[in-house]
Design an enzyme around this catalytic site. Sequence first.
Site, PDB file in Angstrom:
ATOM      1  N   LYS A   1       0.867  -1.185   0.000  1.00  0.00           N
ATOM      2  CA  LYS A   1       0.000   0.000   0.000  1.00  0.00           C
ATOM      3  C   LYS A   1       0.901   1.232   0.000  1.00  0.00           C
ATOM      4  CE  LYS A   1      -3.886   2.014   2.628  1.00  0.00           C
ATOM      5  NZ  LYS A   1      -4.783   1.849   3.802  1.00  0.00           N
TER       6      LYS A   1
ATOM      7  N   SER B   1     -10.092  -0.447   7.034  1.00  0.00           N
ATOM      8  CA  SER B   1      -9.520  -0.334   5.689  1.00  0.00           C
ATOM      9  C   SER B   1      -8.770  -1.537   5.146  1.00  0.00           C
ATOM     10  CB  SER B   1      -8.597   0.870   5.618  1.00  0.00           C
ATOM     11  OG  SER B   1      -9.352   2.038   5.467  1.00  0.00           O
TER      12      SER B   1
ATOM     13  N   SER C   1      -9.773   1.994   2.799  1.00  0.00           N
ATOM     14  CA  SER C   1      -8.870   2.728   1.958  1.00  0.00           C
ATOM     15  C   SER C   1      -7.828   1.872   1.231  1.00  0.00           C
ATOM     16  CB  SER C   1      -8.122   3.763   2.810  1.00  0.00           C
ATOM     17  OG  SER C   1      -7.333   3.119   3.789  1.00  0.00           O
TER      18      SER C   1
HETATM   19  N1  GLN Z   1     -13.213   4.263   6.274  1.00  0.00           N
HETATM   20  C1  GLN Z   1     -12.661   4.729   7.512  1.00  0.00           C
HETATM   21  C2  GLN Z   1     -12.246   6.173   7.369  1.00  0.00           C
HETATM   22  O1  GLN Z   1     -12.538   6.732   6.377  1.00  0.00           O
HETATM   23  C3  GLN Z   1     -11.503   3.864   7.911  1.00  0.00           C
HETATM   24  C4  GLN Z   1     -10.291   4.167   7.150  1.00  0.00           C
HETATM   25  C5  GLN Z   1      -9.132   3.292   7.534  1.00  0.00           C
HETATM   26  O2  GLN Z   1      -9.302   2.257   8.166  1.00  0.00           O
HETATM   27  N2  GLN Z   1      -7.942   3.758   7.168  1.00  0.00           N
HETATM   28  O3  GLN Z   1     -11.662   6.738   8.208  1.00  0.00           O
END
Ligand code: GLN
Length: 487
Positions: free
Chosen positions: A79, A178, A154
Site C-alpha cells: 500500500k 480499511s 482505503s
Molecule cells: N473508512 C474509515 C475512514 O474513512 C476507515 C479508514 C481506515 O481504516 N484507514 O476513516
Amino acid sequence: MMDMHLQTMTELAAGLEKGDFSSVELTQTLLDRVAALDDRLNAFVTVTAAEALLAAARADAARAAGNVGALNGLPIIHKDIFCTRGVKTTCGSKMLNNFISPYDATVVEKLAAAGAVVLGKSNMDEFAMGSSNETSFFGPVRNPWDLECSPGGSSGGSSASVAARFAPAATGTDTGGSIRQPAALTGTVGIKPTYGRVSRYGMIAFASSLDQAGVITRSSEDAARVLGVMAGFDERDSTSIDHPVPDYLATIGDSIKGLRVGIVRQHFDAGLDEQTGARVKAAIAVIESLGATTVEVDLPNIDLSVPTYYVVAPAECSSNLSRFDGVRFGHRAENAEDLLDLYCRSRGEGFGDEVKRRIMTGAYVLSAGYYDAYYLKAQQVRQLIADDFKKAFADVDVIAGPTAPSPAFKLGDKVDDPIQMYLNDIYTIGANLAGLPAISVPCGFVNDMPVGLHLVGPHFGEEVLLRCGHQYQQQTEWHKACPEAFQ
Ligand code: GLN
C-alpha cells in the site's frame, strides 16, 4: 508453469521450492499481467518492475545457495502508505506526489529481509481516509468483480490487486476497517492484527492510536505466512508491543472443535442487507458444523462506535497532518506572498476535500471549549466499548458477524454523502477502538458480488482468527472464485 497467477502464496512457495519455475519467471508473469490489465483497475500508483526483477534474481540466487527466507521469491505489493526507500510514497495524495522516501518502513524492511519481491505500490484513499478508494489523488480504483463498483477502501488498490491475481498478497493498513472492508468487497482475506502487533514505523500516520498494518491475501494460510514475518516488536515504534510472535502456520491446521463463537445482536439488525446477513449466517453454520458453539453476546455501546471514531480519528489526523505544510513536508505552493500564504495555499492545494473535512472536524473537537464535550467524551465512550469487548471475551473465543453491511456499491454512489460512506465501517470500527485483532474471510456472493465473514478475537488472538478462517476455507470454495475478466 501454467496459471501461476491463480496460485496462492503457499502453492507458489512449493512451486519455487520444487524448481517448477523461478522467482524471475513468476515476477515477470505477474508484471506482464499488471501491464496488460491495470488500465482497467487503476490499482497501482507505481510499478517497480526493474527493482522487482532484481529482487527476484537475488531470491533465486539465494535459493540456489541454500539460503531461503520465509517469503523467498514471493511477489507482494505495498500500500502506498508504507515508506519505501528510493521509491515514490504518495499516501494517495497530491501533497506527497513528489515524495521519495529516504528510508524503508519496518514492514517493508522485514518483508524484504524474508525474500519477498515488491511489484509496486498500490493506490489508496488519500491519507487512508475513505471506504471506497474514491478520495485518491490518483483516481478511484475499480472492483475486478464489477468495474462500475468500488473495491472498498482505503486499501482498495491492495484488495483489487489480490482479487485480480496481480499478486498473491498485498499489505494494507486499517484504522477503522480499511483492510477488512476492501477484503470483503473483493472476495479476499484481510487481517488487521492487535494494535501494537506490527510496527507503525515508516507507515504514514492517519490516527496513531487506531492505525495498524496487516495484509490482504486469498487464503488465511497465506495471511498467516505473511503476518508471521510482519509482526514483532520494534523499538522504533513506541506503541509496538514486546510479545512473542507465535508460529501461526504451525497451528493453522488444528481443529476448532469446542470454539465458542459470540454473535452480537446489533450486528444483524435493520442496517444489514438481508442477503448479506443470510450468507454470513450460513458461514457461521459451517463453523458450527466443525464443532464450534454459538453464544449470543452483548456489546451495549457498539452503536456508538461510528460517532466515537469520527471524533477520535479526525482529532488525531488534524495533529498528524499538521506536518504537511510545504516547509517541513509536502507540496509547496509557488510564488507565496508571505509565510501564511505559503501555509494556506500549500495545504489548500495539496489536500483533497475529505482530508480537509477531517482536519477541520479534528481541529474543532480539540479546540478550547469543545475538547471536553467532544474529544474527552469520545475517549470515555471508547473505553466503554473496549470494556464491553473485554466482558464478551470472558465467555467467547471469537465474535462473528458481517464485515460490511452490503456488497460493493457503485463508484459515485456514496461519495457525496459522507455519513453514508462512514456507515460502511459500522461493523469494523469497534475492533480498532478496542485495539483488537480481526479478519475478514470471503463467505459467498450477493448478486454476483462477494461478501465477507468478520471474526474479531481477543488481544493477541490472531492465531485463533487465522485457524478459524483456515478451517472455514477448507470447507468452502468462495475464495477460489476469480473475477471472469481476470482469469
Ligand atoms: N473508512 C474509515 C475512514 O474513512 C476507515 C479508514 C481506515 O481504516 N484507514 O476513516
